[in-house]
Design a protein around this motif. Structure first.
Motif, PDB file in Angstrom:
ATOM      1  N   MET A   1      43.124 -44.121  37.210  1.00 44.64           N
ATOM      2  CA  MET A   1      43.896 -42.953  37.633  1.00 44.64           C
ATOM      3  C   MET A   1      45.148 -43.344  38.399  1.00 44.64           C
TER       4      MET A   1
ATOM      5  N   ARG B   1      36.938 -25.681  39.397  1.00 47.26           N
ATOM      6  CA  ARG B   1      37.717 -26.844  39.829  1.00 47.26           C
ATOM      7  C   ARG B   1      38.915 -26.988  38.898  1.00 47.26           C
TER       8      ARG B   1
ATOM      9  N   PRO C   1      36.463 -36.577  37.298  1.00 50.04           N
ATOM     10  CA  PRO C   1      35.225 -37.203  37.811  1.00 50.04           C
ATOM     11  C   PRO C   1      34.001 -36.319  37.590  1.00 50.04           C
ATOM     12  N   LEU C   2      34.206 -35.010  37.738  1.00 50.99           N
ATOM     13  CA  LEU C   2      33.069 -34.107  37.528  1.00 50.99           C
ATOM     14  C   LEU C   2      32.627 -34.170  36.065  1.00 50.99           C
TER      15      LEU C   2
ATOM     16  N   ARG D   1      37.649 -46.563  38.583  1.00 54.92           N
ATOM     17  CA  ARG D   1      38.118 -45.202  38.340  1.00 54.92           C
ATOM     18  C   ARG D   1      39.516 -45.011  38.963  1.00 54.92           C
TER      19      ARG D   1
ATOM     20  N   PHE E   1      25.838 -30.318  39.627  1.00 59.12           N
ATOM     21  CA  PHE E   1      26.893 -31.130  40.238  1.00 59.12           C
ATOM     22  C   PHE E   1      27.753 -30.317  41.198  1.00 59.12           C
TER      23      PHE E   1
ATOM     24  N   LYS F   1      42.377 -34.614  38.921  1.00 63.20           N
ATOM     25  CA  LYS F   1      41.723 -35.351  39.989  1.00 63.20           C
ATOM     26  C   LYS F   1      40.357 -34.759  40.335  1.00 63.20           C
TER      27      LYS F   1
ATOM     28  N   GLN G   1      30.035 -27.535  46.966  1.00 61.06           N
ATOM     29  CA  GLN G   1      30.663 -26.253  47.283  1.00 61.06           C
ATOM     30  C   GLN G   1      29.677 -25.335  48.014  1.00 61.06           C
TER      31      GLN G   1
END
Lengths: 954, 412
Positions: free
Chosen positions: B387, A106, A114-115, B383, B162, A110, B166
């Motif tokens: 951002m 990744r 978060p990950l 969050r 996590f 962005k 994918q």
């Protein structure tokens, strides 16, 4: 979460650094400015993008002008998997990438941040939590609780981030409410437009109804015109059909007339033919009798002609039969002559057979006599042969036994010669006595040898003593020795050695003598063993001899029993027996040979006789065969004769039946001539008759044809009448004027119809457009309904959003208070677990920490500043641990120079409680310049500065 | 027709999280550790026994067959014996690795890989290509991520922490919806920031309509998510003493698409809850006695006492002494846990921040009933605020309001 490895390239003072970490407490130790803090900076930048003021360029080393820096951190995340986070820095931009152990990647803040928040297990604001809670910075340990109320508030409110609620309220929520409001007014605008549209279209429905009525009326009128036209067209059609029928009937009438005229002509022709036929009939009737007479004659003449042919055949046949009969009579005579001849031959053969039979019988008798004689001789021969065989086997046995006997006798003789007549036991005894003497001598030899060795040792001792005294030092005087017992050293010793040598050589003489005696003893011993073996051999020979004698006895017994089996004489000596048996054998051989010769001479005679008999029988057979052949011939001729006789009889009877044939033929010829003459006279009548009869025969057919024509003519005339009548009727039933007037009327109706149709179309068009308008009207109504609903929904949303906005606007202080209470409760648990005391940690509204200790019945409440240094450290650690647990699930903590500015008491307290408090942590990084934690560290990482570059040593 | 049915018709057994080799830490004086060590083998034996007595076509293990990456010889030998029983009856075993028994990249071969090479099971593993994309190749005799048995395709996704999203997207592209597809994944639906390795419902959406059965794991109690056809059987034996009761395995028929749940055989456990009003020692003692009277301690059982004390008060009792007392009454292991608050125990203790926020929101009478969803949304909102992502913020607020009002008209 724990870090496995940090790699730095061109990052501040780290040109190329790679640090491996282990789980548990890791100590990064080094002097100030060695580059320890850069490691933490790199970690913070990689994990959460933490950066002090300044540009990215400040991260890049100025050591080698590289112009870029790289950070790579390998770590095991909260999900138990390995990840690498990689940051590439150049002065203007940076890249951020995270790669899982299975190579899933990744990129960009962005995606990555978060990950990472999840992977690190951080709740709330990532950067702040990382900076303030996961990391304990220098001075933060206790001093943060000691500042002024305003300082504390600023620090913790920032940490709890309570102002974020207000920020969200005044930014995101506000914007949201605004955009909802503008959306609502947008909808209001749309609603107004729709309202107008709806009003405009409100009459559409009625107009549509009217138009539909009109359409109905038009279509009714149209239908009426169409019906009328249809009826007119039907009538026109009918009239046109009538006209057509008239034309057809006219044509039919003309063709009918033509047909009647043709029929009348045919009828005239047939009537003329009928008259001709009637006159021919008359002629036939006049010549009929002559004609019939001629017919009969003619038939008779044909019959006669046939009879004449038959009679001529018979005459010819008779001649043939007569010739045949004379041939057969000749053949019979020839057969009889043959029979007589063959009978004579048979007689001759029978006589010859008789003579041959006699000869054969006498030869057979002779043969039988010889056979008997031969049988007698053969049985004599068998008896002799049997005896001969038994003697042959006896002779072999006797021969064998006598041969063995003579061999055994020879062996007995040899054995007897081999046995020696010596008394071995006595001889052995003599030799043994000699040995005893020699053994004494051997012992003496042994003692002499020992004595020799003894002497040699004495001599060598003396030699050694002499040489040591001559060259060395006296053991007593500690100096070189020059006399012994008053003598010169060599003299003293030489004398002694000489004596010993003498004694030694005399011993050698004795030894040699004893040695030779000892060797003699050895030969005596050999002799004894030889004698013993000889004795044993002699005994063996004696036994062998006895065995041979026994064998001989047995053989003689065998011979005797063999003789007993064949003959009566048994008491013969072996050689005589052999002689006797052999002579008897020779005798029997002679007799046997003689017998064999006799038998073979008989066989020869018998063979001759048999041959004679065979040739005689051959001759007999030849005669029998000849006889048979002759008899067969006779039979054949007899047979021929009989059949010839039969045929001759048949011929004779046939000839007699034909005897009158020639006369009959003459008669027939005469009658035929008469008949021909009569017939010729009648022939002209017959010919006239034949000429007319065919025409006369046609009368019936012609008269029938005339009749038919008459009846057909009648029918045609009736038909003609009918057509004429119908024609008249049809010509009256229509008129051309009527037809043309109808055509005109229809034309007018067509025009009227077109007019109606075009009116119908235009009304229908109008209805379509009205219907579209109606749809539009409905759509507008629906749309307006939906917009009204949306408006309602958005208004609800607006209402609710405003509420939430309001709530968020005032939520901060309440949250801060809750946080304080919650964290204080947890800190109390920690404090109690650490100290085993039952004190309570309290955190007041101005963020002042209090420790409340129960003291019998009441309790003491002390502010943080009033606590001892050690107490302050424990309370601070307990709060920090509570904060870490609350704001993250990570089991990872960083302490940056925790001991700086601590007095000894606080430092001791810290080193005592920190590891205990964090023992459930997966990893703790402590950056320090002193040795406080060295002995409890799992891993110590030393960082030094060499030539301006940071160097890491594990 | 019959052959068509045969081609796709089968029954399989699905279990997960066996944790062979686990040795829970116990007191030095009891043989708790050793007895519990046996319990995990016994639970697995019982499932195998079931599969042999009620024959199935395939035996699925959705991860964490072993409790650790490294195995003692005893654990390996016993596992091999257990799996051999299935092999001897020609029941193929299809397995994936879980977070407990999967390997780090650098460590080489895992023990499950060894069992796969010994042909005791098919270990399915997805592959990541050089460019980071994920592939599920067919079993080639040695390795692969998909194996087809009797016309049914089994895909193994393993444990992906996590990164499940994918993998789910990749497999969704690869599944042939005309086939019967079964996906093994060591995960369940949950909040990944509370239980790492769980997935949120949105992440599973690409699989809807594409597979017949998702064989899940990771969470130790039974869960069935009908919308996603996801089945989590739970660990057959308590991995942690505080885990829920519903544990077992599924039997699934691919033709009728019916499933049956069977409870596993596990150690007896008693849970009692005590709510304290003032949190005094006397109150605790008398409540505990009551609880023990109505739920007597059974020999060799596990005994859990959950104590709730009022917020802000502290229990003055030595917990380990109480545990020892209960163990002396015959329990193999006793655990007393004390927690504060309203008594609503959430999935994990670490949700404190949201709970506090929820609590504060709940004070507003108009918004009280939506406090949970608002708190959840606030988490995201914070969050996006950090951002500076306006779009994300608006979307979050929209979603929140839609959920509360019950509609779906967004501002954007």
């Amino acid at each position: 979460m724990y870090v496995n490895k940090i790699e730095l390239e061109n990052f501040k003072s780290h040109v190329k650094t790679s640090i491996d970490f282990s789980q548990g407490l890791n100590l990064i130790i080094g002097l100030n400015g060695a580059g320890k803090s850069s490691v933490l900076q790199a970690l913070g930048f990689a994990f959460v993008g933490l950066k002090e003021d300044g540009s990215y360029g400040d991260f890049i080393t100025d050591f080698n002008g590289a112009g870029f820096a790289n950070i790579r951190v390998d770590f095991v995340a909260s999900d138990g998997l390995e990840y690498s986070v990689i940051r590439k820095i150049d002065p203007k931009k940076t890249s951020w990438e995270i790669i899982s152990q299975t190579n899933v990647k990744r990129r960009g803040q962005k995606e990555v941040l978060p990950l990472l928040q999840n992977l690190l297990g951080i709740r709330g604001e990532v950067k702040k939590v990382y900076k303030r809670i996961i990391t304990a910075s220098q001075n933060d340990m206790t001093s943060v609780f000691l500042g002024t109320s305003a300082e504390r508030k600023a620090f913790f409110n920032d940490l709890f981030n309570t102002k974020i609620y207000k920020e969200i309220s005044s930014k995101e929520m506000k914007e949201y409410v605004e955009s909802v409001t503008s959306k609502i007014s947008e909808i209001n605008g749309s609603l107004n437009i729709l309202k107008k549209e709806i009003e405009e279209l409100s009459t559409t429905s009625q107009e549509l109804l009217k138009s539909k009525e009109e359409l109905k009326k038009i279509s009714k009128e149209l239908r009426e015109v169409e019906n009328l036209e249809k009826e007119r067209k039907r009538k026109l059609e009918m009239l046109r059909k009538k006209r057509e029928e008239y034309l057809q009937l006219l044509e039919k009438k003309n063709s009918s007339l033509e047909k009647i005229q043709g029929l009348e002509k045919t009828m005239k022709e047939n009537q003329k033919r009928l008259i001709d036929a009637q006159s021919a009939k008359k002629i036939c009737e006049e010549s009929k009798s002559q004609h019939e007479r001629f017919e009969i004659l003619e038939r008779e003449r044909k019959e006669l002609e046939e009879q004449k042919v038959i009679a001529e055949d018979d005459v010819k046949k008779l001649g043939d039969l007569e010739r045949e009969l004379s041939d057969i009579n000749n053949a019979i005579e020839r057969a009889e002559a043959e029979i007589t001849h063959e009978k004579g031959n048979v007689e001759r053969h029978k006589e010859a057979l008789h003579t041959l039979n006699d000869k054969i019988n006498s030869k057979k008798k002779e043969l039988k006599d010889l056979e008997d004689e031969k049988m007698k001789k053969v049985s004599e021969g068998n008896e002799i042969l049997e005896e001969l065989r038994s003697f042959q086997s006896l002779s072999t046995t006797v021969q064998k036994i006598t041969d063995s006997l003579s061999r055994t006798d020879g062996m007995i003789e040899t054995a007897r010669n081999r046995i020696k007549n010596v008394d071995y036991p006595e001889e052995i005894e003599n030799q043994t006595q000699k040995i005893e003497f020699f053994e004494k001598k051997a012992k003496e030899l042994e003692s002499v040898k020992e004595k020799k060795i003894e002497l040699r040792e004495k001599m060598s001792t003396l030699e050694n003593s002499r040489s040591s005294l001559e060259n060395g030092v006296c053991p007593i005087l500690q100096e070189k020795c020059f006399n012994v017992e008053g003598k010169d050293v060599s003299e003293y010793f030489d004398e002694k050695i000489k004596n010993l040598k003498r004694e030694f050589s005399s011993l050698e003489v004795v030894e040699r003598k004893l040695q030779s005696e000892y060797e003699e003893m050895q030969s005596v011993k050999d002799k004894i063993s030889q004698l013993k073996s000889e004795m044993a051999e002699n005994e063996n020979e004696k036994q062998k001899l006895q065995k041979l004698r026994d064998d001989k006895e047995k053989m003689i017994d065998d011979l005797r029993s063999s003789l007993e089996e064949v003959m009566s004489v048994t008491n013969l000596e072996p050689l005589a027996a052999r002689e006797y048996v052999n002579s008897r054998l020779r005798e029997l051989n002679g007799v046997h040979q003689k017998n064999l010769t006799e038998v073979s001479s008989i066989d020869a005679k018998m063979d001759d006789l048999k041959r004679d008999v065979r040739s005689l029988e051959e001759e007999k057979r030849a005669h029998s065969e000849e006889t048979k052949k002759c008899e067969e011939k006779i039979e054949m001729y007899e047979h021929q004769k009989v059949s010839f006789n039969d045929k001759s009889e048949d011929l004779k009877s046939e000839i007699s039946s034909l005897s009158r044939a020639r006369e009959e033929l003459e008669e027939l010829k005469k009658r035929y001539l008469e008949l021909s003459n009569t017939a010729n006279q009648l022939k002209p009548f017959h010919e006239e008759y034949m000429k007319n009869i065919n025409i006369a025969m046609g009368i019936d057919e012609i008269s029938k044809r005339v009749e038919n024509t008459v009846s057909e003519l009648k029918i045609k005339k009736v038909e003609f009448e009918n057509v004429s009548t119908r024609l008249e009727e049809v010509s009256n039933s229509y008129s051309d004027e009527e037809i043309s007037s109808l055509e005109k009327e229809i034309n007018t109706l067509d025009k009227k119809k077109d007019e109606f149709n075009s009116r119908f179309g235009s009304v229908r068009e109008r209805i379509k457009s009205l219907e579209l308008d109606l749809k539009k009207f409905k759509n507008a109504k629906e749309k307006s309904e939906k917009l009204k609903k949306d408006k309602e929904f958005l208004e609800k949303k607006k209402h609710l959003a405003e509420k939430i906005r309001k709530l968020l606007g005032v939520m901060g202080p309440e949250m801060a208070s809750r946080y304080r209470k919650f964290i204080a409760t947890r800190a109390t648990e920690k404090y109690r677990a650490l100290t085993q005391k039952v004190d309570i940690v309290k955190w007041s509204d101005d963020y002042d920490v209090h420790l409340i200790s129960p003291i019998e019945g009441s309790s003491s409440d002390r502010r943080f500043s009033l606590l001892s240094g050690g107490e302050q450290m424990v309370v601070a650690l307990a709060i920090r641990a509570a904060l870490t647990e609350t704001f993250s699930s990570t089991k990872f903590a960083i302490f940056d120079e925790p001991t700086v500015n601590l007095d000894e008491e606080r430092r001791r307290s810290l080193s005592e409680y920190l590891p205990k408090l964090f023992e459930n942590m997966e990893q703790i990084l402590v950056v320090t310049h002193d040795e406080t934690f060295r002995e409890m560290a799992e891993k110590v990482i030393n960082i030094k500065k060499e030539n301006g570059m940071s160097v890491v040593k594990m | 027709m019959e052959s068509f049915l045969d081609a796709n018709s089968m029954k399989f057994l699905h279990c997960s999280d066996i944790h062979l080799g686990r040795k829970p830490v116990g007191s030095a004086f009891s043989n708790y550790s050793n007895q519990r060590y046996e319990d995990y083998f016994n639970a697995f034996d019982w499932i195998i026994e079931f599969a042999l007595e009620n024959p199935v076509d395939v035996f699925l293990i959705s991860g964490d067959l072993f409790d650790r990456r490294e195995l003692s010889p005893d654990v390996l030998e016993r596992a091999e014996k257990q799996l051999s029983r299935l092999k001897n009856r020609d029941i193929p075993v299809v397995a994936i690795e879980g977070n407990h028994d999967r390997l780090f990249a650098i460590e080489g071969r895992s023990w499950l890989e060894y069992l796969s090479r010994e042909e005791l099971l098919y270990l399915l593993r997805p592959y990541t290509l050089e460019d980071g994309s994920v592939d599920f190749p067919k079993w080639n005799g040695n390795s692969g991520a998909m194996v087809e048995i009797k016309g049914v395709r089994f895909y193994g996704m393993g444990y992906q922490g996590f990164s499940f999203q994918q993998y789910i997207e990749a497999i969704a592209n690869q599944l042939d919806p005309s086939k019967t597809n079964v996906v093994l994944a060591h995960t369940a639906i949950g909040n990944p920031s509370v239980i790492p390795g769980c997935v949120i419902p949105e992440e599973l959406e690409p699989l809807i309509g594409k597979c017949d059965y998702i064989a899940g794991g990771h969470i130790h109690t039974k869960h069935v998510y009908k919308r996603f056809k996801m089945f989590v059987p739970g660990a057959p034996e308590y991995w942690d003493i505080k885990e829920g009761e519903e544990k077992g395995f599924f039997i699934y028929d691919t033709l009728t698409k019916n499933f049956e749940f069977h409870n596993s055989k596990k150690r007896l456990k008693t849970i009692v809850s005590i709510f304290l009003e003032n949190g005094s020692t006397n109150e605790f003692r008398s409540r505990l006695e009551e609880a023990l009277r109505s739920n007597p301690v059974e020999d060799g059982s596990l005994y859990v006492v959950e104590v709730k004390v009022p917020f802000g008060s502290f229990l003055e009792v030595n917990i380990s002494d109480v545990e020892k007392e209960i163990e002396e009454m015959g329990a193999l292991k006793a655990v007393v846990s004390v927690s504060m608050g309203k008594g609503v125990k959430t999935e994990s203790e670490n949700q404190d921040l949201e709970v506090i926020e929820e609590d504060v929101i709940a004070k507003n009478p108009e918004l009280a009933s939506y406090s949970k969803v608002i708190a959840d949304a606030l988490e995201n909102l914070k969050r996006y605020h950090e951002m500076n992502d306006e779009e994300g913020a608006t979307e979050t607020i929209d979603r929140l309001l839609n959920e509360i009002i019950g509609g779906d008209l967004d501002v954007r």
